[in-house]
Design an enzyme around this catalytic site. Structure first.
Site, short mmCIF file in Angstrom:
data_model
loop_
_atom_site.label_atom_id
_atom_site.label_comp_id
_atom_site.label_asym_id
_atom_site.label_seq_id
_atom_site.Cartn_x
_atom_site.Cartn_y
_atom_site.Cartn_z
N HIS A 9 36.13 34.56 39.11
CA HIS A 9 36.71 35.31 40.13
C HIS A 9 37.49 36.71 39.29
CE1 HIS A 9 41.15 33.71 40.41
NE2 HIS A 9 41.65 34.84 40.02
N ASP A 15 38.11 30.31 36.87
CA ASP A 15 37.09 30.15 37.93
C ASP A 15 36.05 31.24 37.88
OD1 ASP A 15 38.00 32.04 39.89
OD2 ASP A 15 38.00 30.55 41.24
N ASP A 36 43.68 43.86 44.42
CA ASP A 36 44.35 42.48 46.06
C ASP A 36 45.41 42.90 45.82
OD1 ASP A 36 45.01 42.40 43.38
OD2 ASP A 36 43.38 40.30 43.05
N GLU A 39 36.68 35.34 45.02
CA GLU A 39 36.19 33.70 44.26
C GLU A 39 35.05 32.90 44.59
OE1 GLU A 39 38.55 31.99 42.97
OE2 GLU A 39 40.87 32.40 43.93
N1 LIG Z 1 44.33 38.39 41.40
C1 LIG Z 1 44.03 37.74 39.83
C2 LIG Z 1 43.73 39.08 39.87
O1 LIG Z 1 43.11 39.71 39.40
C3 LIG Z 1 44.06 38.41 37.96
O2 LIG Z 1 42.43 38.88 37.30
C4 LIG Z 1 43.43 36.67 37.70
C5 LIG Z 1 43.76 36.85 36.37
O3 LIG Z 1 45.11 36.25 35.72
P1 LIG Z 1 46.06 36.11 34.95
O4 LIG Z 1 45.39 38.03 34.08
O5 LIG Z 1 47.30 36.54 34.77
O6 LIG Z 1 44.80 35.55 34.21
O7 LIG Z 1 44.58 35.88 38.67
C6 LIG Z 1 45.00 36.44 39.43
O8 LIG Z 1 44.39 36.03 40.18
#
Ligand SMILES: N[C@@H]1[C@@H](O)[C@H](O)[C@@H](COP(=O)(O)O)O[C@@H]1O
Length: 260
Positions: A137, A135, A66, A142
């Site tokens: 995702h 949440d 992304d 989302e």
């Molecule tokens: N787009 C990314 C995701 O790919 C990631 O998995 C998520 C969790 O992040 P973290 O690993 O920092 O908790 O957050 C972001 O929003």
């Protein structure tokens, strides 16, 4: 779905082992790359193996999950730059072999379609690394995302922007409102999904992912439909799993010849 409960350092080694095994089998393997803090220890371990053991990314291809829409080309939080810093440059991965959706494109829908085509032209993703949002995702899909979705523009939830504000001087208003993300259908096309989650703040999302009903409300639950999905969690992230003991026993009795 395989669930492994272990300390974060061990999880990173397991994920790196799976990636290394793949690269040794096929030097031009296609890796799916995630941003966020969850994969950072994996990237550290891959960088170490590159430096000390000659693990090569010279032929490999990489596709990011992304990207934020509208962040300047030089912005350090632009996911393209994050991936360059956290992994690509450290393993001397040729820049043109690592791609991401173009959040600065004039025609964003066209950029999304082109990205889908590029993944397909590369033969699809062999191993996709994933984190999970609080949440539920994955990538930036989302809650409410179509389980069959492809790469597209999404609006970030307030929760995700608050969660990610720590990368933007703690200021939620600096977090972009929109992103381009591989869809859940795109992610499900990868041949192996490896999701990492650590910390108590992920416990509910991990419980839903592994044990909840498949639902757009918890987008990661779509992974229950994948034939080869691995969920790597520490004790805190596993703290709400109903069948944690069963996962522990299963992993403890796993034959040594069987990788992830
Ligand atoms: N787009 C990314 C995701 O790919 C990631 O998995 C998520 C969790 O992040 P973290 O690993 O920092 O908790 O957050 C972001 O929003």
């Amino acid at each position: 779905m395989e669930v492994v409960i272990a300390p974060a350092e061990e999880l990173a080694v397991l994920a790196a082992d799976a990636i290394e095994a793949l690269l040794r089998r096929r030097s031009d393997a296609v890796l799916g790359l995630a941003t966020g803090s969850s994969p950072l220890k994996v990237y550290d371990e891959l960088a170490r193996r590159h430096a000390e053991e000659g693990l090569s990314f010279a032929q490999a291809r990489g596709f990011m999950l992304d990207e934020y829409v509208g962040l300047d080309a030089e912005h350090p939080e632009r996911y393209r730059n994050v991936i360059a810093t956290e992994i690509a440059e450290r393993v001397r991965w040729p820049a043109e072999q690592v791609q991401g959706p173009d959040g600065l494109a004039a025609d964003l829908p066209a950029a999304c379609a082109a990205y889908e085509e590029a993944i397909e032209a590369a033969g699809g993703v062999d191993l996709q690394i994933l984190g999970i949002g609080t949440d539920g995702h994955i990538a930036f899909n989302e809650p409410g995302s179509s389980l069959a979705s492809r790469t597209r523009i999404k609006t970030l939830t307030r929760q995700t922007r608050v969660d990610n504000a720590r990368f933007f001087d703690g200021d939620v208003e600096k977090v972009p409102t929109h992103c381009l993300t591989q869809g859940l259908g795109t992610i499900m096309d990868a041949r192996h999904l490896v999701l990492l989650a650590t910390g108590r703040q992920k416990a509910e999302a991990v419980h839903q992912l592994v044990e909840g009903p498949v639902s757009a409300l918890w987008p990661a639950t779509v992974m229950q439909l994948h034939p080869h999905a691995t969920v790597l969690v520490d004790e805190a992230a596993a703290s709400r799993l109903q069948l944690a003991d069963y996962y522990r026993q299963t992993y403890a009795s796993k034959p040594s010849w069987q990788g992830l």
